[in-house]
Motif scaffolding. Structure first.
Motif, PDB file in Angstrom:
ATOM      1  N   ARG A   1       0.841  -1.208   0.000  1.00 51.06           N
ATOM      2  CA  ARG A   1       0.000   0.000   0.000  1.00 51.06           C
ATOM      3  C   ARG A   1       0.876   1.258   0.000  1.00 51.06           C
ATOM      4  O   ARG A   1       0.575   2.231  -0.692  1.00 51.06           O
ATOM      5  N   ILE A   2       1.953   1.243   0.751  1.00 46.42           N
ATOM      6  CA  ILE A   2       2.860   2.390   0.782  1.00 46.42           C
ATOM      7  C   ILE A   2       3.517   2.583  -0.581  1.00 46.42           C
ATOM      8  O   ILE A   2       3.644   3.719  -1.065  1.00 46.42           O
ATOM      9  N   LEU A   3       3.916   1.499  -1.227  1.00 43.08           N
ATOM     10  CA  LEU A   3       4.529   1.618  -2.548  1.00 43.08           C
ATOM     11  C   LEU A   3       3.511   2.095  -3.583  1.00 43.08           C
ATOM     12  O   LEU A   3       3.870   2.794  -4.537  1.00 43.08           O
ATOM     13  N   SER A   4       2.251   1.738  -3.406  1.00 41.76           N
ATOM     14  CA  SER A   4       1.201   2.274  -4.273  1.00 41.76           C
ATOM     15  C   SER A   4       1.074   3.775  -4.078  1.00 41.76           C
ATOM     16  O   SER A   4       0.959   4.538  -5.051  1.00 41.76           O
ATOM     17  N   ALA A   5       1.126   4.215  -2.810  1.00 38.83           N
ATOM     18  CA  ALA A   5       1.063   5.656  -2.519  1.00 38.83           C
ATOM     19  C   ALA A   5       2.228   6.380  -3.178  1.00 38.83           C
ATOM     20  O   ALA A   5       2.064   7.477  -3.734  1.00 38.83           O
ATOM     21  N   ARG A   6       3.394   5.771  -3.145  1.00 40.38           N
ATOM     22  CA  ARG A   6       4.564   6.410  -3.744  1.00 40.38           C
ATOM     23  C   ARG A   6       4.405   6.555  -5.260  1.00 40.38           C
ATOM     24  O   ARG A   6       4.777   7.584  -5.832  1.00 40.38           O
ATOM     25  N   GLN A   7       3.865   5.541  -5.912  1.00 35.00           N
ATOM     26  CA  GLN A   7       3.654   5.638  -7.357  1.00 35.00           C
ATOM     27  C   GLN A   7       2.683   6.761  -7.700  1.00 35.00           C
ATOM     28  O   GLN A   7       2.845   7.458  -8.706  1.00 35.00           O
ATOM     29  N   VAL A   8       1.696   6.957  -6.866  1.00 40.53           N
ATOM     30  CA  VAL A   8       0.754   8.066  -7.061  1.00 40.53           C
ATOM     31  C   VAL A   8       1.479   9.400  -6.933  1.00 40.53           C
ATOM     32  O   VAL A   8       1.300  10.308  -7.757  1.00 40.53           O
ATOM     33  N   LEU A   9       2.339   9.535  -5.926  1.00 35.63           N
ATOM     34  CA  LEU A   9       3.062  10.790  -5.716  1.00 35.63           C
ATOM     35  C   LEU A   9       4.063  11.063  -6.838  1.00 35.63           C
ATOM     36  O   LEU A   9       4.327  12.219  -7.159  1.00 35.63           O
ATOM     37  N   LEU A  10       4.608  10.019  -7.424  1.00 40.34           N
ATOM     38  CA  LEU A  10       5.507  10.218  -8.557  1.00 40.34           C
ATOM     39  C   LEU A  10       4.748  10.797  -9.758  1.00 40.34           C
ATOM     40  O   LEU A  10       5.333  11.516 -10.572  1.00 40.34           O
ATOM     41  N   ARG A  11       3.464  10.497  -9.846  1.00 40.28           N
ATOM     42  CA  ARG A  11       2.648  11.087 -10.909  1.00 40.28           C
ATOM     43  C   ARG A  11       2.260  12.529 -10.588  1.00 40.28           C
ATOM     44  O   ARG A  11       1.946  13.298 -11.483  1.00 40.28           O
ATOM     45  N   HIS A  12       2.265  12.858  -9.297  1.00 39.59           N
ATOM     46  CA  HIS A  12       1.880  14.196  -8.844  1.00 39.59           C
ATOM     47  C   HIS A  12       2.962  14.736  -7.894  1.00 39.59           C
ATOM     48  O   HIS A  12       2.758  14.813  -6.679  1.00 39.59           O
ATOM     49  N   PRO A  13       4.136  15.106  -8.410  1.00 41.00           N
ATOM     50  CA  PRO A  13       5.278  15.437  -7.551  1.00 41.00           C
ATOM     51  C   PRO A  13       5.089  16.662  -6.669  1.00 41.00           C
ATOM     52  O   PRO A  13       5.876  16.882  -5.747  1.00 41.00           O
ATOM     53  N   TRP A  14       4.070  17.463  -6.905  1.00 39.41           N
ATOM     54  CA  TRP A  14       3.768  18.618  -6.060  1.00 39.41           C
ATOM     55  C   TRP A  14       3.039  18.206  -4.777  1.00 39.41           C
ATOM     56  O   TRP A  14       2.980  18.974  -3.812  1.00 39.41           O
ATOM     57  N   ALA A  15       2.470  17.009  -4.766  1.00 41.99           N
ATOM     58  CA  ALA A  15       1.581  16.606  -3.672  1.00 41.99           C
ATOM     59  C   ALA A  15       2.259  16.472  -2.303  1.00 41.99           C
ATOM     60  O   ALA A  15       1.666  16.872  -1.295  1.00 41.99           O
ATOM     61  N   PRO A  16       3.488  15.910  -2.197  1.00 45.79           N
ATOM     62  CA  PRO A  16       4.093  15.830  -0.862  1.00 45.79           C
ATOM     63  C   PRO A  16       4.200  17.185  -0.168  1.00 45.79           C
ATOM     64  O   PRO A  16       3.883  17.310   1.012  1.00 45.79           O
ATOM     65  N   LEU A  17       4.646  18.202  -0.893  1.00 45.02           N
ATOM     66  CA  LEU A  17       4.750  19.537  -0.300  1.00 45.02           C
ATOM     67  C   LEU A  17       3.379  20.058   0.099  1.00 45.02           C
ATOM     68  O   LEU A  17       3.209  20.645   1.169  1.00 45.02           O
TER      69      LEU A  17
END
Length: 237
Positions: free
Chosen positions: A88-104
């Motif tokens: 599940r965490i690796l799925s979350a990471r793949q999502v963030l790689l598509r939306h690199p602004w999201a972590p900030l």
């Protein structure tokens, strides 16, 4: 193409359409380029039309985060808590790689959005279903930190400043360090020189590429597993 664009512009305005258009705009041009005016122009409406669906930019950002978090794979019931949490965490990471602004954007919110809270709640539930005590699950969530959401918080990461898009150049290598700095801090220099990262999988600036992320994630999960097997409990205060 012109007919398709006209069809999109004639689609009734809704909160969901606004949020998805905002996510697409941030993906394309960075979060710093997002404004109610630019978004309205992209949707082919006047800016005031947006305010019927989102009260302000803060509410817009909250909704955008919920759209992104909604792309994470749902939890899959599994006997092995470790595998379920890791996937599940690796799925979350793949999502963030598509939306690199999201972590900030996630980091700068004053409160967790409903989708983020639902995600965290399900992750805690996975630990509890795996037999973790409330005490251990509490400490595990603190230890995981932002990694539970798929990204690592880097020290001295310029992309974490407000207004940055999350799209940054890779961190400078040791070769870019002034010789006097490298001579003064030789251990820092040798580690920097030895580092090799996959720029395509880096989130933000620094060392958070896929290998480094999974290395840290597995290190934590292995340690957590040992504590769980030992029946660990925090000292009584």
């Amino acid at each position: 193409m012109a007919e398709q664009a006209e069809t999109v512009r004639r689609t009734p305005l809704s909160r969901d359409r606004i949020l998805r258009a905002a996510v697409a705009l941030a993906d394309e041009a960075g979060i710093e380029s997002l404004s109610m005016r630019n978004l309205a122009q992209d949707l082919g409406v006047v800016p005031m039309a947006l305010y019927k669906h989102v009260a302000n930019k803060d509410e817009l950002l909250d909704g955008m985060i919920d759209v992104v978090v909604g792309e994470i794979d749902p939890p899959v019931p599994a006997a092995d808590w470790k595998h379920a949490v890791r996937q599940r965490i690796l799925s979350a990471r793949q999502v963030l790689l598509r939306h690199p602004w999201a972590p900030l954007a996630i980091e700068t919110r004053n409160m967790a959005t409903p989708a983020v809270l639902a995600y965290l709640d399900s992750m805690i539930g996975a630990f509890r279903a795996g037999g973790f005590s409330v005490d251990l699950a509490h400490h595990v969530m603190h230890a995981m930190g932002s990694r539970i959401l798929g990204f690592s918080q880097e020290l001295f990461d310029d992309s974490r400043r407000a207004g940055r898009s999350g799209r940054t150049d890779p961190a400078p290598s040791a070769a870019a360090l002034p010789p006097e700095i490298a001579a003064r801090f030789p251990h820092v220099a040798e580690i920097a020189m030895a580092a090799s990262h996959d720029d395509e999988s880096v989130l933000g600036q620094g060392c958070d590429d896929q290998f480094e992320f999974e290395f840290a994630l597995d290190l934590l999960l292995d340690g957590i597993e040992r504590l769980h097997q030992r029946g660990w409990a925090s000292p009584r205060r």
